[in-house]
Write a protein that holds these residues in place. Structure first.
Motif, PDB file in Angstrom:
ATOM      1  N   PHE A  36       0.866  -1.174   0.000  1.00 47.62           N
ATOM      2  CA  PHE A  36       0.000   0.000   0.000  1.00 47.62           C
ATOM      3  C   PHE A  36       0.900   1.220   0.000  1.00 47.62           C
ATOM      4  O   PHE A  36       2.024   1.167   0.509  1.00 47.62           O
ATOM      5  CB  PHE A  36      -0.879   0.046   1.251  1.00 47.62           C
ATOM      6  CG  PHE A  36      -1.966  -0.992   1.273  1.00 47.62           C
ATOM      7  CD1 PHE A  36      -3.031  -0.919   0.385  1.00 47.62           C
ATOM      8  CD2 PHE A  36      -1.922  -2.040   2.180  1.00 47.62           C
ATOM      9  CE1 PHE A  36      -4.040  -1.879   0.399  1.00 47.62           C
ATOM     10  CE2 PHE A  36      -2.932  -3.002   2.205  1.00 47.62           C
ATOM     11  CZ  PHE A  36      -3.988  -2.915   1.314  1.00 47.62           C
ATOM     12  N   ARG A  38       1.853   4.690   1.540  1.00 46.19           N
ATOM     13  CA  ARG A  38       1.622   5.467   2.761  1.00 46.19           C
ATOM     14  C   ARG A  38       2.604   6.629   2.780  1.00 46.19           C
ATOM     15  O   ARG A  38       3.812   6.425   2.693  1.00 46.19           O
ATOM     16  CB  ARG A  38       1.828   4.582   3.999  1.00 46.19           C
ATOM     17  CG  ARG A  38       1.368   5.270   5.282  1.00 46.19           C
ATOM     18  CD  ARG A  38       1.689   4.450   6.505  1.00 46.19           C
ATOM     19  NE  ARG A  38       1.043   3.146   6.482  1.00 46.19           N
ATOM     20  CZ  ARG A  38       1.599   2.029   6.959  1.00 46.19           C
ATOM     21  NH1 ARG A  38       2.800   2.058   7.471  1.00 46.19           N
ATOM     22  NH2 ARG A  38       0.948   0.896   6.911  1.00 46.19           N
ATOM     23  N   VAL A  45       2.827  -4.939   2.809  1.00 43.27           N
ATOM     24  CA  VAL A  45       2.116  -5.485   3.975  1.00 43.27           C
ATOM     25  C   VAL A  45       1.955  -7.004   3.900  1.00 43.27           C
ATOM     26  O   VAL A  45       1.631  -7.624   4.902  1.00 43.27           O
ATOM     27  CB  VAL A  45       0.747  -4.807   4.206  1.00 43.27           C
ATOM     28  CG1 VAL A  45       0.938  -3.345   4.536  1.00 43.27           C
ATOM     29  CG2 VAL A  45      -0.169  -4.981   3.032  1.00 43.27           C
ATOM     30  N   PRO A  64       0.436  -9.843  15.684  1.00 37.29           N
ATOM     31  CA  PRO A  64       0.265  -8.482  16.192  1.00 37.29           C
ATOM     32  C   PRO A  64      -0.629  -7.648  15.277  1.00 37.29           C
ATOM     33  O   PRO A  64      -0.777  -7.976  14.094  1.00 37.29           O
ATOM     34  CB  PRO A  64       1.686  -7.914  16.196  1.00 37.29           C
ATOM     35  CG  PRO A  64       2.583  -9.093  16.185  1.00 37.29           C
ATOM     36  CD  PRO A  64       1.847 -10.171  15.447  1.00 37.29           C
ATOM     37  N   SER A  65      -1.194  -6.592  15.824  1.00 39.57           N
ATOM     38  CA  SER A  65      -2.010  -5.678  15.054  1.00 39.57           C
ATOM     39  C   SER A  65      -1.174  -5.081  13.926  1.00 39.57           C
ATOM     40  O   SER A  65      -0.010  -4.732  14.139  1.00 39.57           O
ATOM     41  CB  SER A  65      -2.504  -4.607  16.024  1.00 39.57           C
ATOM     42  OG  SER A  65      -3.255  -3.684  15.340  1.00 39.57           O
ATOM     43  N   GLY A  66      -1.759  -5.008  12.733  1.00 39.90           N
ATOM     44  CA  GLY A  66      -1.036  -4.433  11.598  1.00 39.90           C
ATOM     45  C   GLY A  66      -0.094  -5.404  10.903  1.00 39.90           C
ATOM     46  O   GLY A  66       0.671  -5.008  10.025  1.00 39.90           O
ATOM     47  N   SER A  67      -0.173  -6.688  11.269  1.00 47.15           N
ATOM     48  CA  SER A  67       0.768  -7.645  10.671  1.00 47.15           C
ATOM     49  C   SER A  67       0.299  -8.173   9.311  1.00 47.15           C
ATOM     50  O   SER A  67       1.042  -8.896   8.657  1.00 47.15           O
ATOM     51  CB  SER A  67       1.021  -8.817  11.632  1.00 47.15           C
ATOM     52  OG  SER A  67      -0.181  -9.461  11.957  1.00 47.15           O
ATOM     53  N   GLY A  68      -0.924  -7.830   8.903  1.00 45.22           N
ATOM     54  CA  GLY A  68      -1.386  -8.211   7.560  1.00 45.22           C
ATOM     55  C   GLY A  68      -2.457  -9.287   7.535  1.00 45.22           C
ATOM     56  O   GLY A  68      -2.812  -9.780   6.463  1.00 45.22           O
ATOM     57  N   LYS A  69      -3.028  -9.618   8.688  1.00 43.79           N
ATOM     58  CA  LYS A  69      -4.029 -10.685   8.750  1.00 43.79           C
ATOM     59  C   LYS A  69      -5.274 -10.347   7.918  1.00 43.79           C
ATOM     60  O   LYS A  69      -5.715 -11.160   7.107  1.00 43.79           O
ATOM     61  CB  LYS A  69      -4.440 -10.955  10.213  1.00 43.79           C
ATOM     62  CG  LYS A  69      -3.262 -11.294  11.125  1.00 43.79           C
ATOM     63  CD  LYS A  69      -3.695 -11.564  12.552  1.00 43.79           C
ATOM     64  CE  LYS A  69      -4.350 -10.391  13.283  1.00 43.79           C
ATOM     65  NZ  LYS A  69      -3.449  -9.216  13.479  1.00 43.79           N
ATOM     66  N   SER A  70      -5.821  -9.153   8.122  1.00 38.10           N
ATOM     67  CA  SER A  70      -7.027  -8.772   7.371  1.00 38.10           C
ATOM     68  C   SER A  70      -6.722  -8.656   5.883  1.00 38.10           C
ATOM     69  O   SER A  70      -7.559  -9.007   5.042  1.00 38.10           O
ATOM     70  CB  SER A  70      -7.590  -7.446   7.891  1.00 38.10           C
ATOM     71  OG  SER A  70      -8.011  -7.587   9.226  1.00 38.10           O
ATOM     72  N   THR A  71      -5.528  -8.180   5.577  1.00 40.74           N
ATOM     73  CA  THR A  71      -5.142  -8.065   4.162  1.00 40.74           C
ATOM     74  C   THR A  71      -5.069  -9.449   3.520  1.00 40.74           C
ATOM     75  O   THR A  71      -5.491  -9.636   2.375  1.00 40.74           O
ATOM     76  CB  THR A  71      -3.791  -7.320   4.026  1.00 40.74           C
ATOM     77  OG1 THR A  71      -3.883  -6.074   4.722  1.00 40.74           O
ATOM     78  CG2 THR A  71      -3.446  -7.063   2.582  1.00 40.74           C
TER      79      THR A  71
HETATM   80  P1  ADP Z   1      -4.043  -6.783  10.779  1.00 39.96           P
HETATM   81  O1  ADP Z   1      -5.356  -7.261  10.296  1.00 39.96           O
HETATM   82  O2  ADP Z   1      -3.060  -7.882  11.048  1.00 39.96           O
HETATM   83  O3  ADP Z   1      -4.161  -5.878  11.976  1.00 39.96           O
HETATM   84  P2  ADP Z   1      -3.991  -5.343   8.274  1.00 39.96           P
HETATM   85  O4  ADP Z   1      -3.968  -6.389   7.234  1.00 39.96           O
HETATM   86  O5  ADP Z   1      -5.283  -4.667   8.535  1.00 39.96           O
HETATM   87  O6  ADP Z   1      -3.364  -5.913   9.631  1.00 39.96           O
HETATM   88  O7  ADP Z   1      -2.963  -4.212   7.902  1.00 39.96           O
HETATM   89  C1  ADP Z   1      -1.608  -4.462   7.584  1.00 39.96           C
HETATM   90  C2  ADP Z   1      -0.954  -3.161   7.217  1.00 39.96           C
HETATM   91  O8  ADP Z   1      -1.477  -2.686   5.995  1.00 39.96           O
HETATM   92  C3  ADP Z   1      -1.178  -2.062   8.245  1.00 39.96           C
HETATM   93  O9  ADP Z   1       0.012  -1.337   8.374  1.00 39.96           O
HETATM   94  C4  ADP Z   1      -2.254  -1.219   7.612  1.00 39.96           C
HETATM   95  O10 ADP Z   1      -2.153   0.110   8.018  1.00 39.96           O
HETATM   96  C5  ADP Z   1      -1.979  -1.382   6.119  1.00 39.96           C
HETATM   97  N1  ADP Z   1      -3.204  -1.291   5.298  1.00 39.96           N
HETATM   98  C6  ADP Z   1      -4.210  -2.167   5.304  1.00 39.96           C
HETATM   99  N2  ADP Z   1      -5.157  -1.811   4.400  1.00 39.96           N
HETATM  100  C7  ADP Z   1      -4.725  -0.667   3.844  1.00 39.96           C
HETATM  101  C8  ADP Z   1      -5.234   0.202   2.831  1.00 39.96           C
HETATM  102  N3  ADP Z   1      -6.400  -0.033   2.225  1.00 39.96           N
HETATM  103  N4  ADP Z   1      -4.500   1.291   2.510  1.00 39.96           N
HETATM  104  C9  ADP Z   1      -3.324   1.541   3.106  1.00 39.96           C
HETATM  105  N5  ADP Z   1      -2.768   0.765   4.059  1.00 39.96           N
HETATM  106  C10 ADP Z   1      -3.464  -0.332   4.429  1.00 39.96           C
END
Ligand code: ADP
Ligand code: MG
Length: 268
Positions: A36, A38, A45, A64-71
């Protein structure tokens, strides 16, 4: 938990669950990377994630939070696409799927169970109606969700957090999804409601042979429900293994540190 549920849980031994996790591949990540932008900088990510989720497995995804799980979940149903690498669902690369079919096959539920304006019934019938279909027996369906039939005509927004999460998951299941992506679905609930939903999801998974990719920051939950557990740190998959081994005999120093609470993002 009602007696029927309890019986079903007793009928499935941990060993049977393990063998289910050794079958056919349902979700395959092959060298998936994603960045992404930033502040004008490119931030990677996901770094070359490769892993397989077998049909009928429950993979608990921690980190950890922000590690890329949701992505990582988001690349499974084309909410986002990898910059490089491939994601196969049921043997077909996501970009070869029709998006609507893919999103029907791969259901997604978040922490915040968003209700669409209208009644509980409207919410449950949303998916079927989009296909010009009907929910065969909404009352029976509601009972399966563990909700009273009197709620059918209730305003969806008036439900409790736990009830909303059941409706949200019910909406996904009404699409006859085979793979569920669960992103912190119990995080916003009080402990009793969280446990209740957790047990209900596990029961549905077993009844329907669903494949689950379940993000949770609750390590006890990850251990209870998982057949396999994966740890992500800084966009990389650090460790992936059978859940008991993951917690009892972690292979990597980072996993040990994570389990000791040194990396944050976990709740014991
Ligand atoms: P998790 O679910 O493990 O907390 P995420 O997958 O949400 O982590 O996010 C991983 C990283 O990608 C974070 O640093 C987040 O800020 C960044 N990120 C996620 N989605 C976006 C997006 N749409 N645009 C910019 N950065 C993103
Ligand atoms: Mg997340």
């Amino acid at each position: 938990m009602d007696e029927q549920v309890q019986e079903q849980l007793l009928e499935t031994t941990p060993d049977e669950r393990k063998t289910a996790a050794e079958g056919e591949a349902e979700v395959v990540f092959r060298a998936v990377s994603k960045s992404f932008a930033r502040d004008g900088q490119k931030v990677e990510v996901l770094h070359g994630v490769s892993a397989t989720v077998h049909k009928g497995a429950v993979v608990t995804l921690v980190g950890p939070s922000g590690s890329g799980k949701s992505t990582l979940l988001s690349v499974c149903n084309l909410m986002s696409t990898p910059d490089s690498g491939e994601v196969f669902i049921s043997g077909r690369e996501v970009r070869q799927w029709n998006v609507r079919e893919l999103r029907r096959y791969v259901g997604l539920a978040f922490q915040s169970a968003t209700m669409f304006p209208g009644t509980v019934r409207d919410n449950l019938e949303l998916g079927p109606k989009l296909r010009g279909d009907l929910l065969a027996d909404p009352r029976a369906y509601l009972r399966r969700l563990g909700l009273g039939v009197d709620l059918l005509t209730a305003n969806a927004d008036d439900l409790s957090g736990g009830q909303k999460q059941r409706v949200a998951l019910g909406r996904v299941l009404a699409n006859e999804s085979k793979v569920l992506l669960l992103d912190e679905v119990t995080s916003a609930l009080d402990p009793a409601a969280a446990k209740d939903i957790e047990e209900w999801i596990v029961q549905l998974q077993r009844e329907q042979g669903l494949t689950l990719l379940w993000v949770t920051h609750n390590l006890e939950q990850a251990r209870r429900v998982g057949t396999e557990t994966w740890l992500m740190v800084n966009g990389g998959l650090v460790e992936a293994g059978p859940t008991e081994e993951f917690f009892e005999h972690p292979q990597h120093e980072l996993t040990r540190r994570f389990l000791n609470g040194e990396l944050g993002g976990a709740e014991k």
